[in-house]
Every structure is written in structure tokens, then in C-alpha cells.
Design an enzyme around this catalytic site. Structure first.
Site, short mmCIF file in Angstrom:
data_model
loop_
_atom_site.label_atom_id
_atom_site.label_comp_id
_atom_site.label_asym_id
_atom_site.label_seq_id
_atom_site.Cartn_x
_atom_site.Cartn_y
_atom_site.Cartn_z
N TYR A 105 -6.52 1.37 -8.67
CA TYR A 105 -5.76 1.29 -7.43
C TYR A 105 -5.70 -0.13 -6.88
CZ TYR A 105 -4.65 2.07 -2.46
OH TYR A 105 -4.10 2.02 -1.20
N VAL B 290 2.41 1.91 -3.47
CA VAL B 290 1.47 2.48 -4.44
C VAL B 290 1.06 3.89 -4.03
CG1 VAL B 290 -0.83 2.23 -5.45
CG2 VAL B 290 0.63 0.22 -5.16
N GLU B 291 0.86 4.10 -2.76
CA GLU B 291 0.39 5.40 -2.29
C GLU B 291 1.43 6.51 -2.44
OE1 GLU B 291 -2.44 6.45 -1.36
OE2 GLU B 291 -3.65 4.71 -0.82
N SER B 292 2.66 6.21 -2.04
CA SER B 292 3.65 7.29 -1.96
C SER B 292 5.01 6.96 -2.53
CB SER B 292 3.84 7.68 -0.48
OG SER B 292 4.45 6.60 0.23
N VAL C 7 0.84 -1.20 0.00
CA VAL C 7 0.00 0.00 0.00
C VAL C 7 0.87 1.25 0.00
CG1 VAL C 7 -1.62 1.35 1.39
CG2 VAL C 7 -2.01 -1.09 1.07
#
Length: 336
Positions: A323, A237-239, A234
Site C-alpha cells: 500500500y 489507491v483506496e477507492s 490516497v
């Protein structure tokens, strides 16, 4: 027999409530059953963290439906050392009482035991004497039962003793009136066989070698029962593992938490890697518990749980639709 203290009186109140049919509620609002069950084959709403972990890794219920050792129960209980005593609470963030600690230690491994101490004194199979007890056995005290703990061996147990105190390791101060073995000898043997094939990160002792902030992912995963690899996926992918990342809509940090979401999770500084990762783990654990599906939990992380409920699945938003597979792909690349 010593006089019943404050904790004994409070536990006695719990017992009387149970006898009157005023059973306490699980976090999901269901009443606690008086039997021992596992995540495998259950039809009730399961709030155990092991169920979340199984969803997060695509695995089955073997972590809780068998192949669990007494030593793992002990290790599960030790995660809560230092947690304040709080009568009636099953939320470690708020505190735990003695029977909640026992229920939580087993529940994190996918094994459900009753909520009240007097019910736990009837769970599993009886053990004749303390000399026959093994690590992971439940020790119950007094008649009627007003206190429980988990045996560690060597005349020690872990327990949440009383108001004003905290979860700690202490001597078995008197002869238990009941000793119960929830983990069977068959489970103990199966655990030895499973230990060789379980991913290290799911045993709570693994690391994410080469992954930024790997140790924090492991620690947060152990606390909230979420696969460390899922947390790392996560964050990737997020940051892109950038703790200072800020999105166009204002999401911040490694786990891209919106300010209002961060506050609700108890995260004061979303740019702090440790706070962000623990906050993200708490949110994912909640989503996995609520939706019991990794894709839906990820969709809720991205678009919010309300959107998932509204559309009865992954919302028809281009960002969310993209996502979910991105995180799943990142998880696969980490060996999850």
C-alpha cells in the site's frame, strides 16, 4: 482604558499561570516555550500543520523557516473565521481563544510562537506605532496584556474576541500596547521569491485539474495542512475515486474509512465525498503529526497507528507493504 471584560479576566488567569510556571501544554504534552522557533532545526515535538505538510510532500522546512509573508499569516488566520471562542482550546474543532488563534495562524506556516498572549507580546521584534504596522503583525492590548490579534492593515485585525463570540475581522478598537513583528523584512522578500516556485496546491489556491473531487481535496488540505495531492493519491489507491466503494472488511467511501474510524473523525456518512475527504484529511494530519514520516503515516492509515508502533515501522503485512509504495507512486504521478 476600558474595564477588563470576561475574556480579559480569563487571559489574566493564563498570564498568572505562566508566571507561576504552570505553563499550558501542547497537544503532545510538552510545555510551550517562550521563544519563537521554526520547524527548521527544532528538536521539540512539533505539532504545526506545516511540519505535516513538509513530511507529506518530501519537502524541507522553507515554508515555515523563512520565506513567509505577512499576507500569508493573514490568509492562515482567515481559515479560522467563524470558529467559536473557547478559552484554553487550541483545537479549532472545539474552538480557539485569542492567543490560540495567533499561535495557530503562525504554526500552520511552520512558525511557532508562544501560547499565552502576554508571551506573544514579547515575540519577534517591536513595531513603534500602528502606522508602522504591517499585515501579519501581532497586536497586543492592555497592561498586563489580556488580548491579542493579527493585523490585517487599514486599521483592521482578525481575532477571537471573547466567550460567546467567534473568530472575526474587526476594527482595531484601541491603541495596542504592544505591536510585534514575527515575520522579518527578509522573510517578506524571500516569500516573494518562493511564491514563483511553490506548487500551487501548497499555496492553498491551487486546483487538481482533471482529478475527481479536486476542489474538495484542496479545501480539506487547506483546513488540515495536508497536501491536496496526497489526499487525492490516497483516494485513488483506496477507492479509485469511487464514493460508493465498500471493501471486504467494510471500509467505506472515497477514503475507505471503517465505521468506527469514521465516527471517531466526526464523519456521519462515509459515502458522502465531502465528509469522507475531510475525515481522511483529519486522519492523515494526525498520522503525519504523530509519526513525522510520510511512509509511516500511510502505513498507519492502512494498518492503524498501533500496528506501526508495535513493529517500530511499516508493519510486516503484505497489504500494508504494498500500500505505501502504491500511494507514493500515485502521489508522484500527480506531481507531488
Amino acid at each position: 482604558m476600558t474595564m477588563m471584560g470576561v475574556s480579559g479576566v480569563l487571559s489574566r488567569i493564563q498570564e498568572l499561570q505562566g508566571q507561576l510556571g504552570l505553563n499550558p501544554l501542547n497537544p503532545d504534552g510538552t510545555t510551550v516555550a517562550g521563544t519563537v522557533t521554526t520547524t527548521k532545526g527544532t528538536t521539540s515535538s512539533d505539532s504545526s500543520f506545516a511540519a505535516m505538510l513538509a513530511d507529506a510532500t518530501g519537502g524541507g522546512s522553507s515554508l515555515g523557516a523563512g520565506g513567509v509573508s505577512g499576507d500569508e499569516v493573514v490568509a492562515s488566520a482567515k481559515k479560522y473565521l467563524g470558529t467559536p471562542y473557547a478559552f484554553g482550546s487550541t483545537d479549532p474543532d472545539k474552538g480557539l481563544d485569542c492567543s490560540a488563534l495567533v499561535q495557530r495562524a503562525y504554526g500552520d506556516l511552520g512558525i511557532q510562537v508562544p501560547r499565552n498572549s502576554w508571551q506573544q507580546a514579547k515575540a519577534g521584534q517591536p513595531v513603534a506605532t500602528l502606522a508602522d504596522a504591517k499585515p501579519g503583525d501581532i497586536l497586543a492590548f492592555d497592561s498586563p496584556v489580556d488580548h491579542v490579534g493579527i493585523y490585517l492593515g487599514n486599521n483592521q485585525m482578525i481575532a477571537a474576541p471573547k466567550p460567546g463570540d467567534h473568530v472575526k475581522i474587526q476594527k482595531v478598537y484601541e491603541t495596542p500596547t504592544h505591536i510585534r513583528r514575527v515575520i522579518s523584512d527578509v522573510d517578506q522578500v524571500a516569500a516573494q521569491n518562493l511564491a514563483a516556485v511553490r506548487p500551487a496546491a501548497l499555496q492553498g489556491s491551487g486546483t487538481l485539474a482533471g482529478v475527481p473531487y479536486g476542489d474538495l481535496f484542496v479545501k480539506a488540505g487547506a483546513k488540515y495542512g495536508v497536501s491536496p495531492k496526497l489526499l487525492a493519491a490516497v483516494a485513488k489507491v483506496e477507492s479509485g475515486y469511487n464514493p460508493q466503494a465498500v471493501s471486504k472488511v467494510g471500509a467505506r467511501g472515497l477514503m475507505q474509512l471503517m465505521p468506527s474510524t469514521a465516527r471517531g473523525l466526526g464523519v456521519n456518512d462515509a459515502f458522502d465525498p465531502e465528509q469522507a475527504i475531510f475525515g481522511g484529511a483529519k486522519l492523515l494530519a494526525h498520522n503525519l503529526r504523530e509519526f513525522k514520516s510520510l511512509p509511516l503515516a500511510l502505513a498507519a492509515y492502512n494498518a492503524g497507528g498501533g500496528a506501526v508502533k508495535k513493529y517500530g515501522g511499516i508493519p510486516p503485512f503484505a497489504e500494508t507493504q504494498a500500500y505505501v509504495p502504491k500511494v507514493q507512486k500515485a502521489l508522484a504521478s500527480l506531481g507531488g
